[in-house]
Design a protein around this motif. Structure first.
Motif, mmCIF file in Angstrom:
data_model
loop_
_atom_site.group_PDB
_atom_site.id
_atom_site.type_symbol
_atom_site.label_atom_id
_atom_site.label_comp_id
_atom_site.label_asym_id
_atom_site.label_seq_id
_atom_site.Cartn_x
_atom_site.Cartn_y
_atom_site.Cartn_z
ATOM 1 N N ASP A 30 0.812 -1.211 0.000
ATOM 2 C CA ASP A 30 0.000 0.000 0.000
ATOM 3 C C ASP A 30 0.850 1.267 0.000
ATOM 4 N N GLU A 33 1.955 1.911 -3.519
ATOM 5 C CA GLU A 33 0.830 2.416 -4.315
ATOM 6 C C GLU A 33 0.574 3.886 -4.033
ATOM 7 N N ARG A 37 1.008 6.960 -6.643
ATOM 8 C CA ARG A 37 -0.113 7.870 -6.955
ATOM 9 C C ARG A 37 0.316 9.312 -6.748
#
Length: 161
Positions: A30, A33, A37
């Motif tokens: 996570d 990610e 982003r």
């Protein structure tokens, strides 16, 4: 933070492959990610600021849906501001992408807020379209205002209608 800054420096130098490599080497799951982003969001703004609109649009197209709305609006505004006469149709096309994520009749305050942001952007680029989008919202806005007055009165608020 050191790795984020390093990735940011590579991004500013237009070396996204190295920037993503730094993140991939030092983050996983996570966290990776989220960092990716954020990096892509920053890169899209970097490209917009440098007038590389088509490249920025490709980056925005690949973002998660919940991040595209504001990015498309920012991109459309920058495109139009760069050269209103030549870029109007391109800016409108990008705004249409932002518009595609929102229902005709907003069902939540977030959707209403997002639609109002699109209307505000259209008001600078294509005022007639802004009015076309705004007009059907008037009954819903009146209904919500009446409900707010009722609720505020029930809660003892001193708001004035």
């Amino acid at each position: 933070q050191i790795y984020q800054r390093a990735a940011g420096k590579f991004m500013q130098a237009d070396n996204m492959s190295r920037a993503t490599e730094v993140l991939a080497d030092n983050f996983a799951g996570d966290a990776l990610e989220e960092m990716t982003r954020n990096l892509n969001w920053g890169y899209s703004h970097h490209l917009i600021n440098n007038g590389k609109f088509a490249e920025a649009e490709r980056i925005v197209d690949e973002m998660p849906e919940n991040q595209r709305h504001n990015s498309y609006i920012n991109l459309a505004s920058a495109i139009y501001q760069k050269n209103p006469a030549e870029n109007k149709s391109y800016a409108v096309a990008v705004l249409e992408k932002a518009r595609s994520f929102i229902a005709e009749k907003p069902e939540t305050s977030t959707e209403m807020s997002n639609l109002m942001q699109i209307i505000a952007a259209y008001s600078n680029i294509e005022p007639a379209e802004a009015f076309r989008l705004f007009e059907p919202l008037i009954p819903q806005m009146n209904e919500l205002s009446d409900a707010a007055v009722l609720l505020n009165g029930f809660q003892g608020s001193s708001n004035i209608r």
